[in-house]
Design a protein around this motif. Structure first.
Motif, mmCIF file in Angstrom:
data_model
loop_
_atom_site.group_PDB
_atom_site.id
_atom_site.type_symbol
_atom_site.label_atom_id
_atom_site.label_comp_id
_atom_site.label_asym_id
_atom_site.label_seq_id
_atom_site.Cartn_x
_atom_site.Cartn_y
_atom_site.Cartn_z
ATOM 1 N N SER A 155 0.987 -1.170 0.560
ATOM 2 C CA SER A 155 0.170 0.035 0.179
ATOM 3 C C SER A 155 0.830 1.257 -0.017
ATOM 4 O O SER A 155 0.201 2.318 0.119
ATOM 5 C CB SER A 155 -0.789 -0.048 1.371
ATOM 6 O OG SER A 155 -0.267 0.054 2.603
ATOM 7 N N LEU B 193 -8.939 14.212 -6.283
ATOM 8 C CA LEU B 193 -9.079 13.189 -5.321
ATOM 9 C C LEU B 193 -10.503 12.862 -4.120
ATOM 10 O O LEU B 193 -10.894 12.293 -4.208
ATOM 11 C CB LEU B 193 -8.475 13.415 -4.296
ATOM 12 C CG LEU B 193 -6.761 13.272 -4.602
ATOM 13 C CD1 LEU B 193 -5.760 13.539 -3.357
ATOM 14 C CD2 LEU B 193 -6.557 11.618 -4.581
ATOM 15 N N GLN C 197 -9.312 9.529 -5.240
ATOM 16 C CA GLN C 197 -9.264 8.708 -3.519
ATOM 17 C C GLN C 197 -9.603 7.754 -3.423
ATOM 18 O O GLN C 197 -9.124 6.363 -2.346
ATOM 19 C CB GLN C 197 -9.312 9.975 -2.457
ATOM 20 C CG GLN C 197 -9.267 9.349 -0.871
ATOM 21 C CD GLN C 197 -9.860 10.255 0.112
ATOM 22 O OE1 GLN C 197 -8.685 11.437 0.490
ATOM 23 N NE2 GLN C 197 -10.614 10.272 0.765
ATOM 24 N N TYR D 79 -11.041 5.624 -4.877
ATOM 25 C CA TYR D 79 -10.012 4.627 -5.897
ATOM 26 C C TYR D 79 -8.907 3.873 -5.582
ATOM 27 O O TYR D 79 -8.713 2.899 -5.620
ATOM 28 C CB TYR D 79 -10.124 5.200 -7.488
ATOM 29 C CG TYR D 79 -9.353 4.441 -8.618
ATOM 30 C CD1 TYR D 79 -9.550 2.733 -9.409
ATOM 31 C CD2 TYR D 79 -7.760 4.726 -8.431
ATOM 32 C CE1 TYR D 79 -8.913 1.968 -9.801
ATOM 33 C CE2 TYR D 79 -6.666 4.084 -9.442
ATOM 34 C CZ TYR D 79 -7.424 2.171 -10.421
ATOM 35 O OH TYR D 79 -6.748 2.252 -11.020
ATOM 36 N N ILE D 80 -7.859 4.986 -4.704
ATOM 37 C CA ILE D 80 -6.988 4.537 -4.403
ATOM 38 C C ILE D 80 -6.804 3.494 -3.472
ATOM 39 O O ILE D 80 -6.427 2.722 -3.096
ATOM 40 C CB ILE D 80 -5.672 6.101 -4.397
ATOM 41 C CG1 ILE D 80 -5.366 6.536 -5.437
ATOM 42 C CG2 ILE D 80 -4.644 5.583 -3.824
ATOM 43 C CD1 ILE D 80 -5.212 8.594 -5.434
ATOM 44 N N SER E 55 -4.095 -0.103 -11.795
ATOM 45 C CA SER E 55 -4.665 -0.483 -9.856
ATOM 46 C C SER E 55 -3.384 -1.084 -9.568
ATOM 47 O O SER E 55 -3.835 -1.014 -8.606
ATOM 48 C CB SER E 55 -6.301 -1.873 -10.458
ATOM 49 O OG SER E 55 -5.892 -2.515 -10.675
ATOM 50 N N LYS F 181 -1.749 1.958 -8.129
ATOM 51 C CA LYS F 181 -2.659 3.572 -8.289
ATOM 52 C C LYS F 181 -1.627 3.874 -6.910
ATOM 53 O O LYS F 181 -1.765 5.533 -7.602
ATOM 54 C CB LYS F 181 -4.078 3.014 -7.825
ATOM 55 C CG LYS F 181 -3.939 2.112 -6.781
ATOM 56 C CD LYS F 181 -5.466 1.690 -6.128
ATOM 57 C CE LYS F 181 -5.190 0.313 -4.926
ATOM 58 N NZ LYS F 181 -6.396 -0.265 -4.132
ATOM 59 N N GLU F 182 -1.115 3.933 -6.037
ATOM 60 C CA GLU F 182 -0.734 4.989 -5.067
ATOM 61 C C GLU F 182 0.698 5.427 -5.587
ATOM 62 O O GLU F 182 0.186 6.329 -5.396
ATOM 63 C CB GLU F 182 -0.199 4.197 -3.389
ATOM 64 C CG GLU F 182 -1.142 3.086 -2.942
ATOM 65 C CD GLU F 182 -1.603 2.168 -3.403
ATOM 66 O OE1 GLU F 182 -2.312 0.682 -2.579
ATOM 67 O OE2 GLU F 182 -1.270 1.676 -4.247
ATOM 68 N N CYS G 9 -0.877 7.729 -9.098
ATOM 69 C CA CYS G 9 -1.458 8.995 -8.250
ATOM 70 C C CYS G 9 -0.754 9.944 -7.987
ATOM 71 O O CYS G 9 -0.636 11.393 -7.955
ATOM 72 C CB CYS G 9 -2.908 7.880 -8.061
ATOM 73 S SG CYS G 9 -3.731 7.019 -8.487
ATOM 74 N N SER G 10 0.059 9.728 -6.900
ATOM 75 C CA SER G 10 0.648 10.234 -6.061
ATOM 76 C C SER G 10 2.469 10.600 -6.420
ATOM 77 O O SER G 10 2.451 12.106 -6.132
ATOM 78 C CB SER G 10 1.447 8.739 -4.396
ATOM 79 O OG SER G 10 2.572 8.530 -5.180
ATOM 80 N N ARG H 262 0.594 8.665 1.552
ATOM 81 C CA ARG H 262 0.014 7.716 0.136
ATOM 82 C C ARG H 262 -0.478 8.820 -0.695
ATOM 83 O O ARG H 262 0.032 7.432 -1.969
ATOM 84 C CB ARG H 262 -0.823 6.294 1.142
ATOM 85 C CG ARG H 262 -1.056 5.768 0.424
ATOM 86 C CD ARG H 262 -2.319 4.460 1.250
ATOM 87 N NE ARG H 262 -2.619 3.474 0.338
ATOM 88 C CZ ARG H 262 -3.767 2.421 0.955
ATOM 89 N NH1 ARG H 262 -4.288 2.385 2.045
ATOM 90 N NH2 ARG H 262 -4.128 1.680 -0.302
ATOM 91 N N MET H 263 -0.664 9.004 -0.213
ATOM 92 C CA MET H 263 -1.530 10.130 -1.821
ATOM 93 C C MET H 263 -0.696 11.303 -2.577
ATOM 94 O O MET H 263 -1.342 11.609 -3.558
ATOM 95 C CB MET H 263 -3.115 10.142 -1.752
ATOM 96 C CG MET H 263 -4.078 8.832 -1.482
ATOM 97 S SD MET H 263 -5.805 9.252 -0.877
ATOM 98 C CE MET H 263 -5.856 9.938 0.409
#
Length: 465
Positions: free
Chosen positions: A219, A265, A270, A272-273, A283, A286-287, A290-291, A364-365
């Motif tokens: 994660s 987000l 958010q 989704y992540i 997927s 994804k972290e 996206c981040s 994380r995001m």
């Protein structure tokens, strides 16, 4: 030693760094302030001619051991370590008549060198290197480990600080925009070349960790992504955006990216992540993917900060005129600029978490409040170090140990990662007691700092990736 299978131990290690909720921002600031107090101590000792600028051990004791203690066995007494170190430094300055120390570089270069940047970048690197191994021991408080989803921790701000500091140094190429004539294609190709070795390191880390069945925290970045990929993709994106600087400063571009990402987000990204199943390559990572928007914003803010630091004259700036400091020295003007900017960022950050508590900090995001926090933290740390240097009369490149680490920064980070993996594959760190963990971490940091010292001080070796 507890007798369990390798697979069970791997699961225990993954559980050890999972579901952490973090700690308070004030404690993080106190721990990192130990870097400032350590620099105060080194400065006072050199001023008083108590230590030489040419010896490794005193600098290791001053810059590494206090931070190591604050992150591990002395974590509950970090405030005492920080305040005590600063008090000793002030006492030495007040009780001795300082003489001008021997510079470590030629006089023609002394006025051009920014010692506070050396301390800032190398100090951030030392904090990072300590944490990536120490986190695997029980002596490292869980509140300092990376937060699972929402929260603040020392390791969380460390990741962002690494990106921000890289942006500060990279800003040299953008201060005067002397290379506007270079075509976009040529600049983009150059950025790809600079990114390629880091991306290779990212793939190497991926294959090595999978090959030895190394414990992973999925994660954090995803199944395949890692921090080297984030660093590697920054140059081409920044090069693309740099051509927009003639229309808007980096800070505006960074704000637009971070705000747009936060809006996405809030509109469902958010969820989704955090909740989407890992069914394909996107997927699965994804972290990390996206981040990247948040880290790109942090890097751009670092470029903006660096553009201020590397300006030849701040007297014409709005802040200098507002505070009436046009006649002050450049470094004092810079300190006020950074303190003012940090106060503004802390204010924005405080306002956000009070108005939108449901969207709290998430490394994380790498969401908008995380960006605000990282920028505010780094501006504060930088301004404190600039303030210390404004009171110092030491010339040259600063602490040689930190200079050596800074010159081979990415190599040092890679070395720390290799040694961390080696230690984890050699012993079961989770079951080491405080004495064992202290000895291992001290020896580890001795190697991490001594090798760059020898490379630069003895052989002038500089490895660029």
């Amino acid at each position: 030693m507890i007798d369990i299978s390798e697979e069970d131990y791997k699961l225990a290690k993954e559980a050890h760094v999972a579901n952490c909720t973090g700690g308070s921002i004030s404690e993080i600031n106190i721990v990192c302030a130990s870097l400032v107090s350590s620099h105060m101590l080194w400065t006072s000792l050199v001023h008083a001619n108590i230590i030489s600028q040419e010896t490794f051990i005193p600098e290791f004791v001053i810059y590494v051991l206090p931070v190591l203690g604050c992150l591990t066995i002395a974590s509950n007494y970090a405030a005492y370590v920080t305040i005590g170190t600063a008090t000793i430094a002030i006492f030495i300055l007040l009780s001795t008549k300082a003489t001008t120390p021997t510079p470590t570089t030629k006089a023609t270069k002394e006025t051009e060198y920014k010692t506070y940047l050396t301390v800032y970048r190398a100090g951030t690197m030392i904090l990072t290197c300590i944490a990536i191994l120490a986190v695997d021991f029980q002596s490292f408080p869980r509140r300092f480990a990376k937060v699972e989803t929402f929260g603040t921790s020392l390791m969380d701000v460390g990741v962002g600080s690494f990106v921000f500091s890289s942006g500060v140094v990279a800003s040299r190429a953008y201060v005067n925009q002397q290379d506007q004539s270079r075509s976009f294609v040529k600049s983009f190709i150059k950025s790809i070349r600079s990114a390629f070795p880091i991306l290779v390191l990212g793939f190497a880390r991926f294959f090595l960790t999978k090959g030895v069945n190394y414990q992973e925290h999925n994660s954090e970045y995803g199944l395949h992504w890692n921090f080297f990929f984030t660093l590697g993709f920054l140059p081409p994106f920044v090069t693309t955006l740099s051509f927009l600087r003639r229309f808007a400063p980096f800070s505006v571009l960074a704000t637009m990216i971070a705000a747009g990402y936060q809006l996405a987000l809030c509109q469902g990204l958010q969820d989704y992540i955090l909740d989407a199943p890992r069914v394909d390559l996107l997927s699965a990572n994804k972290e990390g993917i996206c981040s990247f928007a948040g880290y790109l914003s942090i890097f751009l803010f670092g470029l903006e900060c660096g553009s201020i630091i590397f300006q030849d004259n701040l007297s014409a700036s709005k802040i200098s005129k507002l505070f009436g400091i046009e006649q002050q020295t450049q470094i004092k003007q810079l300190a006020i600029h950074l303190f003012t900017s940090s106060a503004i960022m802390w204010g924005i950050f405080g306002l956000w978490i009070n108005v939108f508590p449901e969207y709290y900090v998430s490394r994380r995001m790498a969401n908008l409040p995380y960006v605000f926090w990282v920028i505010a933290f780094n501006l504060t740390l930088l301004s404190c170090l600039v303030l210390v240097e404004s009171k110092s009369k030491i010339k040259g490149r600063g602490p040689p140990l930190l200079d050596a680490v800074n010159i081979n920064g990415l190599f040092t980070f890679l070395l720390a990662n290799i040694l961390t993996g080696t230690v984890n594959l050699s012993i079961r760190t989770l079951y080491a007691n405080d004495v064992q963990s202290s000895l291992i971490n001290t020896l580890y940091m001795l190697i991490v700092t001594m090798i760059p010292w020898i490379m630069w001080r003895s052989f002038k070796i500089r490895i660029k990736f």
